[in-house]
Scaffold this active site. Sequence first.
Site, PDB file in Angstrom:
ATOM      1  N   PHE A   1       0.856  -1.187   0.000  1.00 46.03           N
ATOM      2  CA  PHE A   1       0.000   0.000   0.000  1.00 46.03           C
ATOM      3  C   PHE A   1       0.895   1.240   0.000  1.00 46.03           C
ATOM      4  O   PHE A   1       1.878   1.297   0.719  1.00 46.03           O
ATOM      5  CB  PHE A   1      -0.932  -0.007   1.215  1.00 46.03           C
ATOM      6  CG  PHE A   1      -2.108   0.910   1.068  1.00 46.03           C
ATOM      7  CD1 PHE A   1      -3.216   0.520   0.345  1.00 46.03           C
ATOM      8  CD2 PHE A   1      -2.087   2.173   1.629  1.00 46.03           C
ATOM      9  CE1 PHE A   1      -4.305   1.369   0.195  1.00 46.03           C
ATOM     10  CE2 PHE A   1      -3.159   3.034   1.486  1.00 46.03           C
ATOM     11  CZ  PHE A   1      -4.271   2.631   0.765  1.00 46.03           C
TER      12      PHE A   1
ATOM     13  N   LEU B   1      -1.037  -3.325   8.145  1.00 48.15           N
ATOM     14  CA  LEU B   1      -1.622  -4.226   9.136  1.00 48.15           C
ATOM     15  C   LEU B   1      -1.154  -5.670   8.963  1.00 48.15           C
ATOM     16  O   LEU B   1      -1.164  -6.438   9.921  1.00 48.15           O
ATOM     17  CB  LEU B   1      -3.158  -4.169   9.093  1.00 48.15           C
ATOM     18  CG  LEU B   1      -3.777  -2.918   9.696  1.00 48.15           C
ATOM     19  CD1 LEU B   1      -5.281  -2.913   9.472  1.00 48.15           C
ATOM     20  CD2 LEU B   1      -3.451  -2.818  11.188  1.00 48.15           C
TER      21      LEU B   1
ATOM     22  N   ILE C   1      -0.544   7.211   5.292  1.00 49.80           N
ATOM     23  CA  ILE C   1      -0.786   8.639   5.114  1.00 49.80           C
ATOM     24  C   ILE C   1      -2.169   8.964   5.658  1.00 49.80           C
ATOM     25  O   ILE C   1      -3.151   8.297   5.329  1.00 49.80           O
ATOM     26  CB  ILE C   1      -0.669   9.034   3.625  1.00 49.80           C
ATOM     27  CG1 ILE C   1       0.738   8.712   3.105  1.00 49.80           C
ATOM     28  CG2 ILE C   1      -0.992  10.521   3.440  1.00 49.80           C
ATOM     29  CD1 ILE C   1       0.907   8.892   1.610  1.00 49.80           C
TER      30      ILE C   1
ATOM     31  N   GLU D   1      -9.142  11.115   5.947  1.00 46.51           N
ATOM     32  CA  GLU D   1     -10.181  11.891   6.618  1.00 46.51           C
ATOM     33  C   GLU D   1     -10.905  11.097   7.692  1.00 46.51           C
ATOM     34  O   GLU D   1     -11.829  11.609   8.311  1.00 46.51           O
ATOM     35  CB  GLU D   1     -11.179  12.391   5.574  1.00 46.51           C
ATOM     36  CG  GLU D   1     -10.545  13.353   4.586  1.00 46.51           C
ATOM     37  CD  GLU D   1     -11.526  13.816   3.524  1.00 46.51           C
ATOM     38  OE1 GLU D   1     -12.742  13.576   3.667  1.00 46.51           O
ATOM     39  OE2 GLU D   1     -11.072  14.421   2.549  1.00 46.51           O
ATOM     40  N   THR D   2     -10.503   9.854   7.926  1.00 52.27           N
ATOM     41  CA  THR D   2     -11.205   9.022   8.906  1.00 52.27           C
ATOM     42  C   THR D   2     -10.247   8.542   9.991  1.00 52.27           C
ATOM     43  O   THR D   2      -9.034   8.720   9.910  1.00 52.27           O
ATOM     44  CB  THR D   2     -11.831   7.785   8.223  1.00 52.27           C
ATOM     45  OG1 THR D   2     -10.783   6.925   7.780  1.00 52.27           O
ATOM     46  CG2 THR D   2     -12.717   8.192   7.050  1.00 52.27           C
TER      47      THR D   2
ATOM     48  N   HIS E   1      -9.363   5.643  10.470  1.00 52.85           N
ATOM     49  CA  HIS E   1      -8.618   4.477   9.988  1.00 52.85           C
ATOM     50  C   HIS E   1      -7.105   4.678  10.094  1.00 52.85           C
ATOM     51  O   HIS E   1      -6.362   3.741  10.407  1.00 52.85           O
ATOM     52  CB  HIS E   1      -9.029   4.157   8.547  1.00 52.85           C
ATOM     53  CG  HIS E   1      -8.492   2.875   8.032  1.00 52.85           C
ATOM     54  ND1 HIS E   1      -8.883   1.646   8.538  1.00 52.85           N
ATOM     55  CD2 HIS E   1      -7.581   2.609   7.074  1.00 52.85           C
ATOM     56  CE1 HIS E   1      -8.243   0.685   7.903  1.00 52.85           C
ATOM     57  NE2 HIS E   1      -7.438   1.246   7.004  1.00 52.85           N
TER      58      HIS E   1
ATOM     59  N   ASN F   1      11.596  -0.584  12.760  1.00 55.44           N
ATOM     60  CA  ASN F   1      10.268  -0.194  12.285  1.00 55.44           C
ATOM     61  C   ASN F   1      10.369   1.055  11.417  1.00 55.44           C
ATOM     62  O   ASN F   1      10.556   2.157  11.916  1.00 55.44           O
ATOM     63  CB  ASN F   1       9.327   0.050  13.461  1.00 55.44           C
ATOM     64  CG  ASN F   1       7.910   0.287  13.008  1.00 55.44           C
ATOM     65  OD1 ASN F   1       7.626   0.446  11.826  1.00 55.44           O
ATOM     66  ND2 ASN F   1       6.997   0.323  13.953  1.00 55.44           N
TER      67      ASN F   1
ATOM     68  N   ARG G   1      10.590  11.671   3.407  1.00 53.35           N
ATOM     69  CA  ARG G   1      11.167  10.745   4.383  1.00 53.35           C
ATOM     70  C   ARG G   1      11.580   9.388   3.808  1.00 53.35           C
ATOM     71  O   ARG G   1      12.302   8.633   4.440  1.00 53.35           O
ATOM     72  CB  ARG G   1      10.163  10.521   5.519  1.00 53.35           C
ATOM     73  CG  ARG G   1      10.030  11.728   6.421  1.00 53.35           C
ATOM     74  CD  ARG G   1       8.770  11.684   7.279  1.00 53.35           C
ATOM     75  NE  ARG G   1       8.688  12.827   8.184  1.00 53.35           N
ATOM     76  CZ  ARG G   1       8.373  14.058   7.821  1.00 53.35           C
ATOM     77  NH1 ARG G   1       8.123  14.334   6.556  1.00 53.35           N
ATOM     78  NH2 ARG G   1       8.318  15.032   8.706  1.00 53.35           N
TER      79      ARG G   1
END
Length: 155
Positions: free
Chosen positions: A27, A62, A87, A90-91, A93, A118, A132
């Site tokens: 992702f 995840l 990133i 708007e939620t 999540h 990590n 980054r």
Amino acid sequence: MFGAEKGTAARPLDGSRLHIGIVQARFNESITNSLASACKAELAALGVPDNGIVHVLVPGALEVPLALQALAEQDKFDALIALGCIIRGETYHFELVANESGAGVSRVALDYQLPVANAIITTENLDQAIARQTDKGRDAARVAVEMANLLDELA
């Protein structure tokens, strides 16, 4: 302090005898591919041989901890590296994925007494992620090598 100070920070990092596992989330793939490229280049610069690196891909952040756990259970790695990019949207999540993936990565390190660097980066926007991606990939490689060497000294 009793005895000599332990640690490898003062010495050059040597990865020539190490086996490193990398788990990369797909992702936000343009960012995670850059993280992986920088990470692998730095591992090579630190002397980790190509055949000492296993690189696996998972769908998202995840899923990273489960793949790390599967690698840890093989008992053939000196350190693992988690790569991903989350990133903010708007939620809620974002917080869920960031918190749960981070906790899972830490749990693998502690449960298996295995260093896990990590580099699942969490940013507010794409520009921050792009800024980054290279440094964090390199940093993860350096942390993995340093911690693998340190744990070897402490054993």
